[in-house]
Design a protein around this motif. Sequence first.
Motif, short mmCIF file in Angstrom:
data_model
loop_
_atom_site.label_atom_id
_atom_site.label_comp_id
_atom_site.label_asym_id
_atom_site.label_seq_id
_atom_site.Cartn_x
_atom_site.Cartn_y
_atom_site.Cartn_z
N VAL A 236 -17.97 22.48 -63.56
CA VAL A 236 -19.34 22.29 -63.86
C VAL A 236 -19.84 21.05 -63.21
O VAL A 236 -18.86 20.21 -62.72
CB VAL A 236 -19.42 21.94 -65.42
N ILE A 237 -20.93 21.22 -62.47
CA ILE A 237 -21.38 20.27 -61.36
C ILE A 237 -22.78 19.73 -62.06
O ILE A 237 -23.64 20.29 -62.36
CB ILE A 237 -21.72 21.07 -60.15
N TYR A 238 -22.68 18.39 -62.36
CA TYR A 238 -23.95 17.55 -62.76
C TYR A 238 -24.54 16.83 -61.47
O TYR A 238 -23.46 16.03 -60.88
CB TYR A 238 -23.66 16.74 -63.98
N GLN A 239 -25.62 16.85 -60.94
CA GLN A 239 -26.02 16.36 -59.94
C GLN A 239 -27.30 15.47 -60.26
O GLN A 239 -28.19 15.99 -60.95
CB GLN A 239 -26.58 17.41 -58.82
N SER B 262 -16.24 3.54 -52.11
CA SER B 262 -17.63 3.56 -52.20
C SER B 262 -18.33 4.73 -52.27
O SER B 262 -19.59 5.20 -52.73
CB SER B 262 -18.26 3.10 -50.81
N TYR B 263 -17.31 5.99 -52.37
CA TYR B 263 -17.77 7.40 -52.46
C TYR B 263 -17.49 7.75 -53.96
O TYR B 263 -17.59 8.92 -54.15
CB TYR B 263 -17.05 8.15 -51.46
N ARG B 264 -17.02 7.11 -54.69
CA ARG B 264 -16.66 7.08 -56.24
C ARG B 264 -17.59 6.72 -57.20
O ARG B 264 -17.98 5.72 -57.13
CB ARG B 264 -15.32 6.72 -56.46
N ILE B 265 -17.78 7.77 -58.22
CA ILE B 265 -18.44 6.99 -59.34
C ILE B 265 -17.38 6.61 -60.50
O ILE B 265 -16.79 7.34 -60.85
CB ILE B 265 -19.59 8.13 -59.95
N GLN C 263 -22.59 8.27 -67.37
CA GLN C 263 -23.56 8.73 -68.21
C GLN C 263 -25.03 9.07 -67.86
O GLN C 263 -25.60 10.02 -68.17
CB GLN C 263 -23.82 7.53 -69.31
N ASP C 264 -25.31 8.49 -66.67
CA ASP C 264 -26.80 8.48 -66.19
C ASP C 264 -26.68 9.60 -65.46
O ASP C 264 -27.88 10.31 -65.78
CB ASP C 264 -26.71 7.13 -65.05
N VAL C 265 -25.83 10.02 -64.53
CA VAL C 265 -25.48 11.48 -64.01
C VAL C 265 -25.52 12.51 -65.04
O VAL C 265 -26.39 13.44 -65.03
CB VAL C 265 -24.67 11.48 -62.99
N PHE C 266 -24.78 12.23 -66.06
CA PHE C 266 -24.56 13.11 -67.08
C PHE C 266 -25.83 13.54 -67.96
O PHE C 266 -26.41 14.69 -68.19
CB PHE C 266 -23.55 13.00 -67.93
N ASP D 29 -25.70 12.03 -56.08
CA ASP D 29 -24.56 11.43 -56.83
C ASP D 29 -24.39 12.79 -57.93
O ASP D 29 -25.17 13.33 -58.41
CB ASP D 29 -25.19 10.29 -57.88
N PHE D 30 -23.04 13.22 -57.79
CA PHE D 30 -22.69 14.33 -58.82
C PHE D 30 -21.31 14.21 -59.45
O PHE D 30 -20.44 13.29 -58.89
CB PHE D 30 -22.56 15.52 -57.85
#
Length: 118
Positions: free
Chosen positions: A29-32, A4-7, A14-17, A80-81
Motif C-alpha cells: 500500500v502506498i500513501y503519497q 534525509s530521505y526517510r520519514i 500521520q500527516d502523510v497517512f 513524501d510517501f
Amino acid sequence: MRKSYRIKKEAEFQDVFEHGQSVANRNFVIYQLKRDQPHFRVGISVGKKVGHTAVMRNQVKRYIRQSLLELKPRIDPQADFLVIARKPATRLTMAETKKNLIHALTLAGILADEVDVI
C-alpha cells in the motif's frame, strides 16, 4: 538511504497517512503526499501481522529499501510517501519485490515512467 530521505517521526507518518492519497496492489500500500522539497522522503512499515519474526520483517524492509535505492533517479522529488507491506510480501524474492514496488509506485504516480526489471 541517507537519513534525509526517510520519514521517521510519528507526526510526519500521520500527516502523510491522513492527508495523502493511497493506492495498493496485492503486496504493498502506498500513501503519497506532494510537498515542495529538494528530494523525496519515504517511510517503510512492516507490521507484526505481516511477518511474525523480526528477521522476516527486516528482510522485507531491506528488499524495499534496496528497490527504492535502485529506482531513486526515477522517483518524483516532491513526494513524501509511505510503503506499507502486506502479508504476501514476505514470500517475495528481491526481484519480485522490486517488480511489485514499481507497479505500486507507477499507480501512485510517483515513478516517472515504466522501468525495465532485470
